[in-house]
Design a protein around this motif. Structure first.
Motif, PDB file in Angstrom:
ATOM      1  N   PHE A   1     -85.242  52.507  -6.569  1.00  0.00           N
ATOM      2  CA  PHE A   1     -86.698  52.429  -6.636  1.00  0.00           C
ATOM      3  C   PHE A   1     -87.190  52.665  -8.055  1.00  0.00           C
ATOM      4  N   TRP A   2     -86.687  53.693  -8.706  1.00  0.00           N
ATOM      5  CA  TRP A   2     -87.165  53.992 -10.053  1.00  0.00           C
ATOM      6  C   TRP A   2     -86.724  52.944 -11.072  1.00  0.00           C
ATOM      7  N   VAL A   3     -85.518  52.430 -10.915  1.00  0.00           N
ATOM      8  CA  VAL A   3     -85.058  51.383 -11.836  1.00  0.00           C
ATOM      9  C   VAL A   3     -85.908  50.125 -11.665  1.00  0.00           C
ATOM     10  N   LEU A   4     -86.151  49.719 -10.411  1.00  0.00           N
ATOM     11  CA  LEU A   4     -86.979  48.537 -10.169  1.00  0.00           C
ATOM     12  C   LEU A   4     -88.416  48.759 -10.627  1.00  0.00           C
ATOM     13  N   SER A   5     -88.914  49.974 -10.497  1.00  0.00           N
ATOM     14  CA  SER A   5     -90.279  50.261 -10.943  1.00  0.00           C
ATOM     15  C   SER A   5     -90.403  50.143 -12.462  1.00  0.00           C
ATOM     16  N   VAL A   6     -89.432  50.691 -13.173  1.00  0.00           N
ATOM     17  CA  VAL A   6     -89.463  50.601 -14.635  1.00  0.00           C
ATOM     18  C   VAL A   6     -89.357  49.147 -15.080  1.00  0.00           C
TER      19      VAL A   6
ATOM     20  N   SER B   1     -91.729  44.545 -17.477  1.00  0.00           N
ATOM     21  CA  SER B   1     -91.846  43.088 -17.521  1.00  0.00           C
ATOM     22  C   SER B   1     -93.293  42.633 -17.366  1.00  0.00           C
ATOM     23  N   ALA B   2     -94.092  43.362 -16.591  1.00  0.00           N
ATOM     24  CA  ALA B   2     -95.515  43.010 -16.478  1.00  0.00           C
ATOM     25  C   ALA B   2     -96.233  43.214 -17.807  1.00  0.00           C
ATOM     26  N   LEU B   3     -95.890  44.273 -18.514  1.00  0.00           N
ATOM     27  CA  LEU B   3     -96.478  44.477 -19.841  1.00  0.00           C
ATOM     28  C   LEU B   3     -96.036  43.390 -20.819  1.00  0.00           C
ATOM     29  N   MET B   4     -94.781  42.979 -20.713  1.00  0.00           N
ATOM     30  CA  MET B   4     -94.292  41.941 -21.616  1.00  0.00           C
ATOM     31  C   MET B   4     -94.919  40.585 -21.313  1.00  0.00           C
TER      32      MET B   4
ATOM     33  N   ILE C   1     -88.979  37.890 -13.921  1.00  0.00           N
ATOM     34  CA  ILE C   1     -88.301  39.186 -13.775  1.00  0.00           C
ATOM     35  C   ILE C   1     -89.173  40.151 -12.988  1.00  0.00           C
ATOM     36  N   ALA C   2     -90.474  40.127 -13.240  1.00  0.00           N
ATOM     37  CA  ALA C   2     -91.392  40.991 -12.488  1.00  0.00           C
ATOM     38  C   ALA C   2     -91.388  40.637 -11.009  1.00  0.00           C
ATOM     39  N   PHE C   3     -91.404  39.340 -10.691  1.00  0.00           N
ATOM     40  CA  PHE C   3     -91.387  38.932  -9.285  1.00  0.00           C
ATOM     41  C   PHE C   3     -90.084  39.332  -8.602  1.00  0.00           C
ATOM     42  N   PHE C   4     -88.968  39.189  -9.289  1.00  0.00           N
ATOM     43  CA  PHE C   4     -87.701  39.571  -8.675  1.00  0.00           C
ATOM     44  C   PHE C   4     -87.603  41.078  -8.473  1.00  0.00           C
ATOM     45  N   SER C   5     -88.155  41.859  -9.386  1.00  0.00           N
ATOM     46  CA  SER C   5     -88.125  43.307  -9.185  1.00  0.00           C
ATOM     47  C   SER C   5     -89.051  43.727  -8.041  1.00  0.00           C
ATOM     48  N   ILE C   6     -90.158  43.027  -7.879  1.00  0.00           N
ATOM     49  CA  ILE C   6     -91.033  43.315  -6.738  1.00  0.00           C
ATOM     50  C   ILE C   6     -90.347  42.912  -5.434  1.00  0.00           C
ATOM     51  N   SER C   7     -89.590  41.833  -5.460  1.00  0.00           N
ATOM     52  CA  SER C   7     -88.810  41.461  -4.279  1.00  0.00           C
ATOM     53  C   SER C   7     -87.764  42.522  -3.962  1.00  0.00           C
ATOM     54  N   GLY C   8     -87.220  43.137  -4.993  1.00  0.00           N
ATOM     55  CA  GLY C   8     -86.295  44.255  -4.771  1.00  0.00           C
ATOM     56  C   GLY C   8     -86.967  45.424  -4.078  1.00  0.00           C
ATOM     57  N   HIS C   9     -88.215  45.680  -4.420  1.00  0.00           N
ATOM     58  CA  HIS C   9     -88.971  46.727  -3.725  1.00  0.00           C
ATOM     59  C   HIS C   9     -89.165  46.385  -2.257  1.00  0.00           C
ATOM     60  N   TYR C  10     -89.449  45.123  -1.977  1.00  0.00           N
ATOM     61  CA  TYR C  10     -89.603  44.705  -0.581  1.00  0.00           C
ATOM     62  C   TYR C  10     -88.301  44.898   0.198  1.00  0.00           C
ATOM     63  N   ILE C  11     -87.187  44.613  -0.433  1.00  0.00           N
ATOM     64  CA  ILE C  11     -85.902  44.801   0.239  1.00  0.00           C
ATOM     65  C   ILE C  11     -85.658  46.279   0.518  1.00  0.00           C
TER      66      ILE C  11
ATOM     67  N   VAL D   1     -89.937  35.276   0.966  1.00  0.00           N
ATOM     68  CA  VAL D   1     -91.147  34.479   0.735  1.00  0.00           C
ATOM     69  C   VAL D   1     -91.630  34.667  -0.696  1.00  0.00           C
ATOM     70  N   ASN D   2     -91.568  35.884  -1.204  1.00  0.00           N
ATOM     71  CA  ASN D   2     -91.975  36.151  -2.580  1.00  0.00           C
ATOM     72  C   ASN D   2     -91.106  35.369  -3.556  1.00  0.00           C
ATOM     73  N   MET D   3     -89.809  35.358  -3.320  1.00  0.00           N
ATOM     74  CA  MET D   3     -88.927  34.639  -4.234  1.00  0.00           C
ATOM     75  C   MET D   3     -89.107  33.126  -4.110  1.00  0.00           C
ATOM     76  N   LEU D   4     -89.232  32.630  -2.890  1.00  0.00           N
ATOM     77  CA  LEU D   4     -89.329  31.177  -2.721  1.00  0.00           C
ATOM     78  C   LEU D   4     -90.685  30.617  -3.130  1.00  0.00           C
ATOM     79  N   VAL D   5     -91.745  31.270  -2.692  1.00  0.00           N
ATOM     80  CA  VAL D   5     -93.076  30.715  -2.933  1.00  0.00           C
ATOM     81  C   VAL D   5     -93.547  30.999  -4.349  1.00  0.00           C
ATOM     82  N   TYR D   6     -93.640  32.261  -4.716  1.00  0.00           N
ATOM     83  CA  TYR D   6     -94.197  32.597  -6.022  1.00  0.00           C
ATOM     84  C   TYR D   6     -93.246  32.254  -7.154  1.00  0.00           C
ATOM     85  N   ALA D   7     -92.031  32.768  -7.091  1.00  0.00           N
ATOM     86  CA  ALA D   7     -91.092  32.518  -8.173  1.00  0.00           C
ATOM     87  C   ALA D   7     -90.709  31.038  -8.220  1.00  0.00           C
TER      88      ALA D   7
END
Length: 70
Positions: free
Chosen positions: A8-13, A18-21, A37-47, A57-63
């Motif tokens: 959780f903390w690694v994906l949050s960082v 990546s959102a700042l970048m 990268i931001a979308f994939f880390s958010i998908s990691g949070h969902y998992i 859905v996040n990976m297929l639709v948005y990314a």
């Protein structure tokens, strides 16, 4: 700390950095890469939340849409 908290903390960082970048990058190509990268880390949070369908859905639709438009 167990493995879930560490992930959780690694994906949050990664997500925050990546959102700042995305905002800071001057080149649109780099902004798109950081957004992916931001979308994939958010998908990691969902998992981690056991919401695999939302992560897929996040990976297929948005990314996927950003890759196609890019």
């Amino acid at each position: 700390m167990n493995i879930t908290q560490i992930l959780f903390w690694v994906l949050s960082v990664v997500a925050v950095f990546s959102a700042l970048m995305v905002v800071i990058s001057k080149d649109p190509v780099y902004s798109v890469v950081w957004l992916m990268i931001a979308f994939f880390s958010i998908s990691g949070h969902y998992i981690l939340l056991n919401a695999q369908s939302v992560a897929i859905v996040n990976m297929l639709v948005y990314a996927g849409a950003i890759i196609v438009l890019f």
